[in-house]
Design an enzyme around this catalytic site. Structure first.
Site: not given
Length: 808
Positions: A649, A692
């Site tokens: 990611s 996140k």
């Protein structure tokens, strides 16, 4: 960058979550709903379980896989119990003594729920035996017959001895007798001679005495035969007496169990054995009644293996601790003066005995961690026989006499519940696994969100609160729980199948409601329960945030920097997961090392992360180095990361950071970025995007929201957004933003604040754009490398020429 482009990438507040409201439901509280008895959104798994349970052929055992908390165990157990009630109840089983070979106890099959009655019958028989014997031997008839036999023998014996005594006296020999012995002694002058006197007689006379005594002993030889005849007559009398006494005791049992050949055979064997042992065991004044009863129970009372309840149906057994003994039974031992011994009465059944004829539920992880269990279970299922033995016996480590009980036919459906990875591992490593567990029941981790599933979701909450004695939930509370469930599923169009986590939240909210003295659980109680859990598990995330605010962990939320950007990561600590921003840095210099992943070089980068970094090489080459070699040395690192790093990611942020370092273009630090890219620069979805974004938001909020800060995520992740209300309010107020990108250039444009530059038909980027500066920098580095190579080649050629022209 033009505001129009940023605006087109910026997500509206409504796209950041899927709101649920009480108006979506047709009830005011869960008391208005009927309970839901099925399992939410698991139609595929339900159909597979129905097939596996209904399939009668061997090998169609069931493996249930899925994540814990999806309700797989409770549903399987509930379904099997419902199915078991409709099935025929299996037989009862007992172990009995094998009188011919006590080390090999026999197994008797009895009709369902009749083992207890059979054991009670044998107990009653033992009571009758104790009452009958020794009373039957004290009866006058028996005593008269016994006395007649004894008297007849004694009279015959006495007459014979009188005749022999007269013969002895005629030969000058005296006869001596006591209760058990008869002896002869030489006489002289009417007086018995001792050994000294006998030795002084003439030899001829001594020889005569020897011959006479020998003849007299021959006369005595017939006496033992008479004794044996008398004993046989007495034994026959005892057997007749015992048989007559046993007949009324055993006859009712034989009639009652006439249709069961095995039981009739056992009763006949018992009668034969009683004929041999009843006198020894019961007609013994040295034994008390308790000792006699214990002796009879140890030899004749059946040992229960399994007795079905009167309610009927097939058994459903869950064994929480599947050791070898708990599954297959065990043979216990007693000690007698330091020596171990055992009998059929010390056979202890296992879960397979109790589940025989029904269903056995096991947890795969626990079962496979126990020695000997998996192989023994396979043998039992393949042979369809249940054998009770010690696994140590096969290894030669059982240093005592043990039993070898008769095997019992096994007909059981085994249902194993385990993780997906474990299922695939067994498929790969054990060729027998697929043959024995042909039915896979796969529980989904999330379920589609439709009107029907929302209604069932509310009904499921009704069932849970009712079963646990909790207060009902308002429609607002159900709506908040639906939002929480979608957050767990990380998808706006799905609900999480992790029902266990949901029920845990409901329990905690009900406790808060109880403390507040409210009648129903409302959305406010749900919110307070969520905040309380976040506080309980938030020590690590709070400490990391404090370190960022104190400057110990270097993360900027304003300004711009070359070769630096804020990546987004997720940390999992126990049962909590939270987002943490992390600085990504890159440096570039001439060389031929390529892109070096510092995490991988120090063995902190896991395979998926390393793959993401390696893809960058393909992206840079295909994007910028079509007219010259890609000849650079670059290093990428996740700063202040001291643990293992996995996942790709960060590859989008790493690409932007690398391009910034190549073009010497600063990146805005008010953004944090997450996303995976492929070799064509397309941005791919990642996991944990909600955590996140919220992790970066907490840092920005703590430092003060400026209205420029935001997170950049893949467009493919928009459907997974279920952000916290605090983030949503900041977005509505224009203080924080979330951007969704499809291409790496879009993310790069946001970070640098200007268009990255699109190539024309000839593949040329607009002059002065970021991408054009990258191409120019790569060209310069490639030419430097080529010039260095040319100069090195000229030096080598000049050295060869000088060497060739040097005088000898």
């Amino acid at each position: 960058m033009p505001d129009s482009v940023a605006t087109s990438l910026r997500l509206a507040p409504d796209a950041l979550t899927r709101p649920f409201s009480a108006e979506q439901f047709s009830f005011s509280n869960t008391n208005d709903l009927e309970p839901f008895r099925g399992i939410l959104g698991q139609e595929r798994a339900v159909e597979a379980l129905q097939f596996g349970v209904a399939m009668p052929r061997p090998g169609y055992n069931v493996f249930v896989m899925g994540e814990p908390g999806t309700g797989r165990f409770s549903f399987v157990k509930r379904y099997l119990k419902a199915e078991g009630k409709r099935l025929k109840s299996p037989s009862d089983w007992v172990y009995v003594n094998n009188f011919d070979e006590p080390r090999e106890p026999r197994a008797l099959e009895l009709p369902s729920s009749s083992a207890g009655a059979f054991i009670a019958d044998i107990n009653h028989l033992i009571d009758n035996l104790l009452a009958t014997f020794p009373a039957v031997f004290e009866h006058p008839t028996y005593q008269q017959r016994k006395s007649a036999i004894d008297r007849g023998f004694n009279q015959r014996y006495d007459r014979a001895l009188d005749v022999i005594e007269r013969l002895a006296l005629e030969k000058g020999v005296a006869l001596y007798r006591d209760s058990s012995n008869v002896a002869f002694t030489p006489m002289s002058d009417g007086k018995a001679l001792d050994e000294a006197e006998f030795s002084q007689l003439p030899e001829a006379e001594r020889e005569r005495f020897h011959e006479d005594i020998s003849d007299l002993n021959e006369e005595l030889a017939s006496l033992p035969q008479w004794k044996r005849e008398s004993n046989n007559q007495l034994r026959q009398l005892n057997e007749e007496t015992i048989t007559l006494a046993l007949q009324p005791l055993l006859s009712p049992l034989s009639q009652k169990y006439a249709e069961n050949g095995a039981v009739c055979g056992y009763l006949q064997a018992m009668q034969v054995y009683l004929l041999k042992t009843v006198v020894e065991q019961l007609v013994d004044d040295s034994k008390t009644d308790a000792q006699a009863r214990k002796l009879l129970e140890e030899q004749y009372l059946p040992s229960l293996v399994v007795g079905q309840p009167l309610s009927g149906g097939a058994p459903v057994v869950f064994e929480p601790h599947p050791t070898y003994d708990n599954l297959f039974g065990r043979i216990e031992y007693s000690t007698d003066q330091g020596a171990l011994y055992t009998t059929y009465r010390q056979l202890r059944p296992g879960a397979l005995h109790r589940a025989n004829g029904g269903f056995l539920i096991l947890e795969a992880e626990k079962m496979l961690s126990e020695p000997f269990v998996w192989d023994a279970l396979k043998r039992a299922l393949q042979s369809r026989k249940l054998k009770m033995e010690s696994p140590l016996g096969e290894m030669g480590r059982l240093a005592t006499v043990t039993l070898n009980p008769q095997v019992i036919p096994l007909q059981v459906k085994v249902v194993i519940i385990g993780a997906r990875q474990l299922y695939y591992t067994l498929q790969d490593l054990d060729p027998d696994f697929q043959e024995m567990f042909r039915v896979l029941v796969d529980f989904d981790e999330d379920i589609p969100m439709v009107d029907e599933s929302l209604e069932q979701f509310a009904q499921l909450l009704t069932t849970r609160t009712s079963e646990e004695g909790m207060a009902p939930l308002t429609a607002d509370a159900v709506a908040r729980l639906a939002t929480y469930s979608a957050r767990l599923a990380e998808h706006q169009g799905r609900l999480s199948a992790r029902i266990g986590d949901l029920f845990q939240l409901v329990s905690e909210a009900d406790f808060i409601r109880h403390l507040a003295g409210d009648e129903m659980t409302d959305a406010g109680h749900i919110e307070r329960a969520l905040k309380a859990k976040a506080t309980r598990t938030g020590r690590v995330s709070a400490r990391i945030l404090d370190d960022m605010l104190a400057g110990i962990i270097l993360i900027d939320t304003d300004g711009a920097a070359v070769g630096k950007c804020n990546g987004l990561t997720v940390l999992e600590v126990g049962d909590s997961a939270f987002g943490v921003p992390a600085r990504i840095s890159a440096t570039v210099y001439p060389g031929g090392s390529g892109i070096v992943d510092i995490e991988r070089e120090v063995n902190l980068g896991q395979p998926i992360h390393s793959k993401g970094v390696m893809i960058l090489t393909g992206y840079l080459g295909s994007r910028y180095a079509q007219e010259f070699p890609l000849a650079i040395s670059a290093s990428i690192a996740l700063e202040q990361s001291y643990g293992y790093v996995d996942g790709d990611s960060a590859s989008l942020g790493e690409a932007c950071t690398l391009i910034s370092a190549l073009s010497k273009t600063p990146l805005k630090q008010c953004f944090a970025i997450t996303g995976s890219i492929n070799q064509f620069g397309e941005v791919q979805a990642v996991g944990g995007v909600n955590e996140k974004i919220e992790g970066f938001f907490r840092l920005c909020e703590a430092r003060g929201l400026t209205g420029e800060q935001g997170a950049i995520i893949p467009q493919a992740n928009v459907a997974t957004l279920m952000l916290d209300e605090k983030v949503l309010q900041a977005v509505r107020d224009g203080k924080f933003h979330v951007y969704a990108v499809r291409q790496a250039d879009e993310a790069l444009s946001l970070l640098v604040g200007e268009p990255a530059g699109e190539p024309n038909e000839e593949g040329q980027f607009p002059e002065g754009s970021v991408n054009a500066r990258v191409v120019e920098r790569l060209r310069v580095i490639a030419e430097m490398i080529n010039d260095d190579d040319l100069k090195e080649a000229e030096k080598e050629l000049l050295a060869e020429v000088l060497s060739a022209t040097k005088p000898a």
